[in-house]
Design a protein around this motif. Structure first.
Motif, PDB file in Angstrom:
ATOM      1  N   LEU A  89     -13.966   5.993   1.040  1.00 10.63           N
ATOM      2  CA  LEU A  89     -13.726   5.795  -0.389  1.00 10.63           C
ATOM      3  C   LEU A  89     -14.887   6.304  -1.254  1.00 10.63           C
ATOM      4  O   LEU A  89     -14.915   6.075  -2.454  1.00 10.63           O
ATOM      5  N   GLN A 105      -9.385  -4.815  -5.129  1.00 10.09           N
ATOM      6  CA  GLN A 105      -8.468  -5.953  -5.206  1.00 10.09           C
ATOM      7  C   GLN A 105      -9.239  -7.272  -5.245  1.00 10.09           C
ATOM      8  O   GLN A 105      -8.914  -8.169  -6.024  1.00 10.09           O
ATOM      9  N   ARG A 113     -14.882   2.476   5.998  1.00 15.68           N
ATOM     10  CA  ARG A 113     -13.999   2.383   4.825  1.00 15.68           C
ATOM     11  C   ARG A 113     -14.744   2.812   3.564  1.00 15.68           C
ATOM     12  O   ARG A 113     -14.220   3.584   2.764  1.00 15.68           O
ATOM     13  N   SER A 142       0.814  -1.224   0.000  1.00 15.53           N
ATOM     14  CA  SER A 142       0.000   0.000   0.000  1.00 15.53           C
ATOM     15  C   SER A 142       0.848   1.275   0.000  1.00 15.53           C
ATOM     16  O   SER A 142       0.320   2.362  -0.195  1.00 15.53           O
ATOM     17  N   ASN A 143       2.158   1.147   0.194  1.00 16.10           N
ATOM     18  CA  ASN A 143       3.040   2.310   0.039  1.00 16.10           C
ATOM     19  C   ASN A 143       3.201   2.695  -1.430  1.00 16.10           C
ATOM     20  O   ASN A 143       3.642   3.797  -1.740  1.00 16.10           O
ATOM     21  N   TYR A 144       2.876   1.763  -2.329  1.00 10.32           N
ATOM     22  CA  TYR A 144       3.144   1.963  -3.753  1.00 10.32           C
ATOM     23  C   TYR A 144       1.899   1.990  -4.624  1.00 10.32           C
ATOM     24  O   TYR A 144       1.919   2.562  -5.705  1.00 10.32           O
ATOM     25  N   ILE A 145       0.842   1.345  -4.164  1.00  8.47           N
ATOM     26  CA  ILE A 145      -0.417   1.390  -4.914  1.00  8.47           C
ATOM     27  C   ILE A 145      -1.537   1.739  -3.950  1.00  8.47           C
ATOM     28  O   ILE A 145      -1.429   1.514  -2.738  1.00  8.47           O
ATOM     29  N   ARG A 146      -2.605   2.301  -4.485  1.00  9.54           N
ATOM     30  CA  ARG A 146      -3.767   2.627  -3.660  1.00  9.54           C
ATOM     31  C   ARG A 146      -4.368   1.319  -3.166  1.00  9.54           C
ATOM     32  O   ARG A 146      -4.694   0.442  -3.952  1.00  9.54           O
ATOM     33  N   TRP A 147      -4.485   1.190  -1.854  1.00  6.33           N
ATOM     34  CA  TRP A 147      -5.012  -0.044  -1.293  1.00  6.33           C
ATOM     35  C   TRP A 147      -6.528   0.089  -1.136  1.00  6.33           C
ATOM     36  O   TRP A 147      -7.025   0.879  -0.363  1.00  6.33           O
ATOM     37  N   ASP A 148      -7.235  -0.688  -1.915  1.00  9.76           N
ATOM     38  CA  ASP A 148      -8.689  -0.716  -1.876  1.00  9.76           C
ATOM     39  C   ASP A 148      -9.089  -2.180  -1.935  1.00  9.76           C
ATOM     40  O   ASP A 148      -9.093  -2.788  -3.006  1.00  9.76           O
TER      41      ASP A 148
END
Length: 187
Positions: free
Chosen positions: A78, A21, A74, A11-17
């Motif tokens: 979002l 996913q 959440r 999640s540091n590199y891609i949007r965590w959803d």
């Protein structure tokens, strides 16, 4: 860190959803979802019937809210649910009793009353009170509390439909016991 270990998270590199996913896993790998007992999210934690059952019920007893509220928050962040829609969904799961309690009590070799005694000892006294008949009830109307602090002037509008598909081919199977696959410790 002081020990030379640094956490690197996806999640540091891609949007965590997790919803997106999971939908990608459904589409690409035929991931199966499952209707959950105490939340509307049929994607998360489908591998453990306790997590959406007894585990979540214990959290509810201790803190006054459960998994449905976590998932609703959440989805509000979002922008897939409005606050009023989230409260409405959470109300459907507020007092749902877990169906898996007997599995734990049988495994532990205790009666349900013993388990309840332990669980009730950890109820949050600022949230719960015990009536004269011995039954526990919230000090305040939980439904009212969920709607109490909402302000229409700062509410987020839902921009997407918040739908969780049920892709499972399974029927509603009652779990009949535990399967031990391996130990989580070394002697």
């Amino acid at each position: 860190s002081s020990v030379g270990v640094r956490g690197i998270y996806l999640s540091n590199y891609i949007r965590w959803d997790s919803k997106i996913q999971h939908e990608n896993m459904i589409q690409q790998y035929s991931y199966e979802t499952a209707k959950q007992l105490r939340t509307f999210d049929s994607y998360n934690d489908v591998d453990c019937f306790h997590y959406s059952g007894l585990h979540d019920h214990i959290k509810f007893l201790k803190f006054g809210y459960g998994k449905a509220v976590d998932h609703a928050c959440r989805e509000i962040r979002l922008r897939r649910l409005s606050r009023s829609e989230a409260v409405e969904r959470c109300m459907n799961y507020l007092n749902v009793e877990p169906r898996d309690t007997h599995l734990l009590t049988e495994w532990l070799g205790i009666e349900r009353e013993e388990l309840d005694g332990v669980l009730y000892a950890f109820r949050n006294p600022t949230i719960w009170k015990q009536g004269e008949d011995g039954r526990w009830e919230p000090k305040n109307d939980l439904a009212l509390e969920m709607t109490r602090y909402g302000r229409d002037d700062v509410a987020l509008d839902a921009s997407d439909l918040c739908r969780f598909d049920d892709s499972s081919n399974r029927t509603d199977v009652e779990e009949d016991g535990y399967r031990l696959f391996g130990r989580g410790f070394v002697d």
